[in-house]
Design a protein around this motif. Structure first.
Motif, mmCIF file in Angstrom:
data_model
loop_
_atom_site.group_PDB
_atom_site.id
_atom_site.type_symbol
_atom_site.label_atom_id
_atom_site.label_comp_id
_atom_site.label_asym_id
_atom_site.label_seq_id
_atom_site.Cartn_x
_atom_site.Cartn_y
_atom_site.Cartn_z
ATOM 1 N N TRP A 15 -110.640 -10.839 31.464
ATOM 2 C CA TRP A 15 -110.900 -11.366 32.809
ATOM 3 C C TRP A 15 -110.142 -10.530 33.840
ATOM 4 C CZ3 TRP A 15 -112.847 -16.208 34.921
ATOM 5 C CH2 TRP A 15 -112.437 -16.475 36.214
ATOM 6 N N LEU A 16 -108.895 -10.233 33.537
ATOM 7 C CA LEU A 16 -107.999 -9.614 34.508
ATOM 8 C C LEU A 16 -108.184 -8.103 34.652
ATOM 9 C CD1 LEU A 16 -105.647 -10.273 36.407
ATOM 10 C CD2 LEU A 16 -104.102 -9.913 34.490
ATOM 11 N N LEU A 17 -108.337 -7.384 33.567
ATOM 12 C CA LEU A 17 -108.371 -5.918 33.634
ATOM 13 C C LEU A 17 -109.484 -5.347 34.513
ATOM 14 C CD1 LEU A 17 -107.295 -4.817 30.050
ATOM 15 C CD2 LEU A 17 -105.990 -4.716 32.182
ATOM 16 N N PRO A 18 -110.732 -5.809 34.387
ATOM 17 C CA PRO A 18 -111.764 -5.241 35.273
ATOM 18 C C PRO A 18 -111.486 -5.512 36.747
ATOM 19 C CG PRO A 18 -112.782 -6.504 33.509
ATOM 20 C CD PRO A 18 -111.307 -6.745 33.427
ATOM 21 N N ARG A 31 -106.692 -9.069 51.379
ATOM 22 C CA ARG A 31 -105.748 -9.819 50.551
ATOM 23 C C ARG A 31 -106.345 -11.078 49.946
ATOM 24 N NH1 ARG A 31 -100.626 -9.341 54.468
ATOM 25 N NH2 ARG A 31 -102.250 -9.021 55.981
ATOM 26 N N TYR A 32 -107.344 -11.644 50.599
ATOM 27 C CA TYR A 32 -107.894 -12.879 50.049
ATOM 28 C C TYR A 32 -108.632 -12.648 48.741
ATOM 29 C CZ TYR A 32 -112.373 -11.662 52.253
ATOM 30 O OH TYR A 32 -113.531 -11.042 52.649
ATOM 31 N N TYR A 33 -108.951 -11.409 48.423
ATOM 32 C CA TYR A 33 -109.566 -11.120 47.123
ATOM 33 C C TYR A 33 -108.599 -11.384 45.960
ATOM 34 C CZ TYR A 33 -113.458 -8.676 49.389
ATOM 35 O OH TYR A 33 -114.568 -8.360 50.131
ATOM 36 N N LEU A 34 -107.315 -11.414 46.261
ATOM 37 C CA LEU A 34 -106.332 -11.635 45.199
ATOM 38 C C LEU A 34 -106.488 -13.000 44.532
ATOM 39 C CD1 LEU A 34 -103.161 -10.012 46.751
ATOM 40 C CD2 LEU A 34 -104.647 -9.108 44.962
ATOM 41 N N CYS A 35 -107.165 -13.930 45.204
ATOM 42 C CA CYS A 35 -107.382 -15.235 44.560
ATOM 43 C C CYS A 35 -108.261 -15.077 43.322
ATOM 44 C CB CYS A 35 -107.990 -16.231 45.540
ATOM 45 S SG CYS A 35 -109.686 -15.864 46.019
ATOM 46 N N MET A 36 -109.001 -13.980 43.227
ATOM 47 C CA MET A 36 -109.850 -13.763 42.057
ATOM 48 C C MET A 36 -109.042 -13.402 40.815
ATOM 49 S SD MET A 36 -112.934 -11.740 43.942
ATOM 50 C CE MET A 36 -113.815 -11.407 42.446
ATOM 51 N N VAL A 37 -107.890 -12.784 40.982
ATOM 52 C CA VAL A 37 -107.072 -12.419 39.827
ATOM 53 C C VAL A 37 -106.073 -13.517 39.455
ATOM 54 C CG1 VAL A 37 -107.308 -9.950 40.250
ATOM 55 C CG2 VAL A 37 -105.344 -11.160 41.175
ATOM 56 N N ALA A 38 -105.925 -14.514 40.311
ATOM 57 C CA ALA A 38 -104.940 -15.569 40.077
ATOM 58 C C ALA A 38 -105.162 -16.335 38.773
ATOM 59 C CB ALA A 38 -104.886 -16.524 41.262
ATOM 60 N N PRO A 39 -106.381 -16.735 38.414
ATOM 61 C CA PRO A 39 -106.525 -17.482 37.151
ATOM 62 C C PRO A 39 -106.089 -16.680 35.932
ATOM 63 C CG PRO A 39 -108.493 -17.738 38.488
ATOM 64 C CD PRO A 39 -107.647 -16.696 39.152
ATOM 65 N N GLY A 40 -106.446 -15.410 35.876
ATOM 66 C CA GLY A 40 -106.052 -14.579 34.746
ATOM 67 C C GLY A 40 -104.545 -14.395 34.669
ATOM 68 N N ILE A 41 -103.924 -14.149 35.809
ATOM 69 C CA ILE A 41 -102.472 -13.972 35.833
ATOM 70 C C ILE A 41 -101.779 -15.271 35.438
ATOM 71 C CG2 ILE A 41 -100.493 -13.569 37.354
ATOM 72 C CD1 ILE A 41 -102.268 -11.557 38.872
ATOM 73 N N ALA A 42 -102.231 -16.381 35.995
ATOM 74 C CA ALA A 42 -101.604 -17.673 35.683
ATOM 75 C C ALA A 42 -101.739 -18.012 34.197
ATOM 76 C CB ALA A 42 -102.228 -18.774 36.536
ATOM 77 N N ALA A 43 -102.908 -17.778 33.623
ATOM 78 C CA ALA A 43 -103.110 -18.084 32.204
ATOM 79 C C ALA A 43 -102.232 -17.208 31.321
ATOM 80 C CB ALA A 43 -104.586 -17.900 31.838
ATOM 81 N N LEU A 44 -102.141 -15.927 31.640
ATOM 82 C CA LEU A 44 -101.323 -15.027 30.828
ATOM 83 C C LEU A 44 -99.833 -15.297 30.996
ATOM 84 C CD1 LEU A 44 -103.392 -11.766 31.250
ATOM 85 C CD2 LEU A 44 -103.140 -13.135 29.179
#
Length: 176
Positions: A15-18, A31-44
């Motif tokens: 999820w996170l790498l691409p 910066r608001y695009y960073l919300c797209m990486v938040a679930p992957g970062i939080a899970a890891l």
């Protein structure tokens, strides 16, 4: 075959790498695009914290990684906050003090021969929770900035930059 834990880590890494690759090379970035990486970062981060805690509770060299990870994460936060002197002045002493104390307690508890006693388990659990809460102080304060300083509805973001960007006087109403 992967067990369910490895499958979950594999899912969140994929999820996170691409997304990280795309946002690293995109010419148009907000910066608001960073919300797209938040679930992957939080899970890891959650999975990594559970793994570090499980390793801390048993003998072996990997048990030392938990206090080291807390200190390194606080150091990374210090790097990010260095760009904001007003925030850095009060956040970093608070965060670093708590993280250094929790890491020292975790190191001392790790050196004790019987970490299996109930009291020591409770102390180490409370210490880890305190360390995690300390690491969440800066993100929590960061997330409050749209409430405190307003925001831009066209390009929403959170952070100390809102304090500077929203100090300009509001535009005067246009007459008809």
């Amino acid at each position: 075959r992967f067990d369910s834990k490895r499958q979950a880590v594999f899912l969140w890494v994929l999820w996170l790498l691409p997304q990280m690759a795309f946002f690293s090379y995109a010419n148009l970035f907000h910066r608001y695009y960073l919300c797209m990486v938040a679930p992957g970062i939080a899970a890891l981060v959650g999975a990594g914290m559970v793994a570090l805690w499980n390793d801390y509770k048993v003998k072996g060299w990997r048990g030392w990684l938990l206090p080291v990870a807390l200190v390194l994460t606080a150091a990374l936060q210090a790097v990010f906050l260095a760009a904001f002197p007003d925030w850095n002045a009060w956040l970093m002493p608070l965060i670093l003090t708590v993280i250094i104390l929790t890491s020292l307690v975790l190191f001392i508890l790790r050196l004790m021969p019987s970490v299996t006693s109930y009291v020591l388990r409770f102390i180490s659990s409370a210490t880890v929770i305190l360390g995690l809460l300390a690491l969440l102080i800066a993100p929590f304060a960061w997330s409050l900035t749209p409430i405190l300083y307003g925001g831009d509805t066209a390009l929403p973001f959170a952070g100390p930059d809102l304090e500077e960007t929203n100090r300009r006087p509001p535009p005067s109403p246009k007459s008809c």
